[in-house]
Design an enzyme around this catalytic site. Structure first.
Site, PDB file in Angstrom:
ATOM      1  N   ASP A  77       4.352  -6.278   0.351  1.00 34.68           N
ATOM      2  CA  ASP A  77       3.840  -5.270   1.276  1.00 34.68           C
ATOM      3  C   ASP A  77       2.432  -4.798   0.942  1.00 34.68           C
ATOM      4  O   ASP A  77       1.830  -4.055   1.728  1.00 34.68           O
ATOM      5  CB  ASP A  77       4.786  -4.070   1.345  1.00 34.68           C
ATOM      6  CG  ASP A  77       5.051  -3.432  -0.012  1.00 34.68           C
ATOM      7  OD1 ASP A  77       4.553  -3.942  -1.021  1.00 34.68           O
ATOM      8  OD2 ASP A  77       5.772  -2.414  -0.052  1.00 34.68           O
ATOM      9  N   TYR A 120      -3.834  -4.438  -6.820  1.00 35.83           N
ATOM     10  CA  TYR A 120      -3.498  -5.027  -8.113  1.00 35.83           C
ATOM     11  C   TYR A 120      -4.706  -5.635  -8.815  1.00 35.83           C
ATOM     12  O   TYR A 120      -4.647  -5.929 -10.015  1.00 35.83           O
ATOM     13  CB  TYR A 120      -2.391  -6.070  -7.951  1.00 35.83           C
ATOM     14  CG  TYR A 120      -1.027  -5.443  -7.772  1.00 35.83           C
ATOM     15  CD1 TYR A 120      -0.218  -5.153  -8.863  1.00 35.83           C
ATOM     16  CD2 TYR A 120      -0.556  -5.112  -6.504  1.00 35.83           C
ATOM     17  CE1 TYR A 120       1.018  -4.568  -8.703  1.00 35.83           C
ATOM     18  CE2 TYR A 120       0.676  -4.518  -6.325  1.00 35.83           C
ATOM     19  CZ  TYR A 120       1.465  -4.249  -7.431  1.00 35.83           C
ATOM     20  OH  TYR A 120       2.695  -3.648  -7.274  1.00 35.83           O
TER      21      TYR A 120
END
Length: 446
Positions: free
Chosen positions: A166, A244
């Site tokens: 997601d 990330y």
């Protein structure tokens, strides 16, 4: 339709069931089978699902099992969301790396390699059972590290396994919202690997509107990723990074932020409380889960936001939903033949020049009853492609190590990762993980 959920005792399973309850189109899922190795977790989650189903007409029937074959037999779709080693394994993924001065994160860097090394053999065995018992089923892989695990399962299932995450959708939503646009009406130029990608363009009515976002400090301030990385760095990249990438671009800060309690340690304590409460007071299980979910969501990547001054997560992000919506949309597109475009983890083919054809990449895909087909990403700048090539080589080395039990290849996977700075450290990582994670020691006994 029959849906098998592997890892059915997992904390996020109620999100999937909640999405199923809201899905009224035909054909729809009428039967959900939850599979898990923990009877206690299955019981706790079942209490939550009963609470969610209350008041709904004709909710999907739910059954539970600790036998994998029972779960898979007759399935039309399989959601794989297993966690080999449980949250105790996750805490080791994080802590072993941190003790060696490296990033401690479950999917990125040394922790992601360790997670993959013990998960790939289990995921491939699951794929083999799917091929035997439900050869026409589609597998939607949630299991992390999603790109590596999906690529390993493809060896058995081919195009019938698709990985989801997601993070890219959340980034697209936030970028579109900052520009005052409906996310459903924009086309994202996103490219990367799972937990390593960039939004390089955002097309609305035939025009790329991302440059307008990148040029405006006020607009960037509305996007969590821009606050996380800072407007100057986002502009230097000429793209909006996946959250990330914080661990690659702010490595020292990430290591320093991990000196306290890790995310895994916090979740382990939180989830132990939830499961105990759900089993002790079944009638209150749904409310207990909702409270734990709010706490979990609000603290997601909190250490990164605290370090960079990105601030709290927005209420809109917390309410938008995540991977459960992607999974249901993917399943609907395949089962109902409703064409859709989604960012997924699929075989590269020729979509990303410079990466192997068999590599799993995370890119926009055209989805219909025939499955998912990647859309061409076009040539990438050297820094983006180089990082993707290096991390993909690590993933493929880790897959070979896990499937052959080769400690030599396992060390190579650690040593080749850009967030691991020494071959000697790579050897210490393998030794440390073997000592603390029995499931990894079983794959690499010596």
């Amino acid at each position: 339709m029959r849906l098998a959920v592997l890892g059915g005792g997992g904390f996020r399973v109620p999100l999937v069931y909640g999405a199923l309850l809201r899905d009224t189109a035909e054909p729809r899922v009428e039967e959900v089978v939850l599979y898990d190795v923990s009877p206690g977790r299955l019981e706790a989650v079942s209490h939550v699902l009963r609470g969610l189903a209350a008041g709904h007409d004709d909710p999907p029937a739910v059954s539970t099992t600790t036998d994998l074959d029972t779960a898979l037999r007759g399935a039309d779709f399989v959601f794989s969301a297993i966690r080999v080693g449980g949250l105790a394994g996750r805490t080791a993924d994080e802590r072993v790396a941190l003790e060696l001065g490296l990033v401690g994160q479950e999917t990125t860097g040394a922790g992601g390699v360790a997670y993959g090394l013990r998960t790939v053999p289990v995921a491939v065995r699951v794929a083999e059972r799917v091929a035997t018992l439900a050869p026409d089923a589609w597998v939607i892989n949630f299991t992390n590290p999603a790109g590596m695990v999906t690529e390993a399962m493809r060896r058995v299932l081919g195009d019938r396994v698709i990985g989801i995450c997601d993070s890219p959708l959340g980034l697209v939503r936030r970028a579109a919202a900052a520009l005052g646009l409906d996310p459903a009406r924009v086309s994202p130029g996103y490219v990367g690997l799972n937990h390593l990608g960039w939004l390089r363009g955002l097309t609305f009515e035939g025009r790329d509107v991302l440059p307008r976002l990148l040029a405006d400090d006020d607009l960037l301030g509305r996007v969590e990723e821009a606050r996380l990385f800072g407007p100057d760095w986002v502009r230097a990249l000429g793209a909006m990074p996946n959250e990330y990438l914080y661990y690659y671009y702010f490595t020292r800060e990430a290591v320093a932020a991990g000196s306290g309690r890790t995310r895994g340690e916090s979740l382990l304590e939180q989830q132990d409380r939830f499961y105990a409460a759900a089993l002790a007071r079944p009638a209150e299980a749904t409310a207990a889960w909702a409270r734990a979910r709010r706490e979990r969501d609000s603290t997601y990547m909190a250490e990164a936001r605290d370090t960079t001054g990105a601030g709290e997560r927005s209420a809109a992000d917390l309410e938008a939903g995540g991977y459960e919506g992607i999974a249901l949309a993917l399943m609907a597109a395949i089962a109902r033949g409703e064409p859709a475009t989604m960012i997924l983890n699929v075989r590269n083919g020729t979509a990303v020049p410079g990466l192997p054809e068999e590599a799993v990449v995370e890119v926009p895909c055209a989805v219909d009853a025939a499955g998912a087909r990647p859309l061409a990403a076009g040539p990438l700048p050297g820094p983006f492609l180089g990082l993707m090539q290096q991390v993909k080589a690590v993933e493929q080395t880790a897959i070979e190590a896990a499937l052959t039990g080769s400690s030599r290849l396992a060390v190579a996977a650690f040593a080749q990762h850009p967030l691991v700075d020494s071959v000697t450290t790579a050897r210490l990582l393998l030794d440390g993980y073997r000592a603390r994670v029995p499931e990894l020691a079983a794959v690499f006994p010596s």
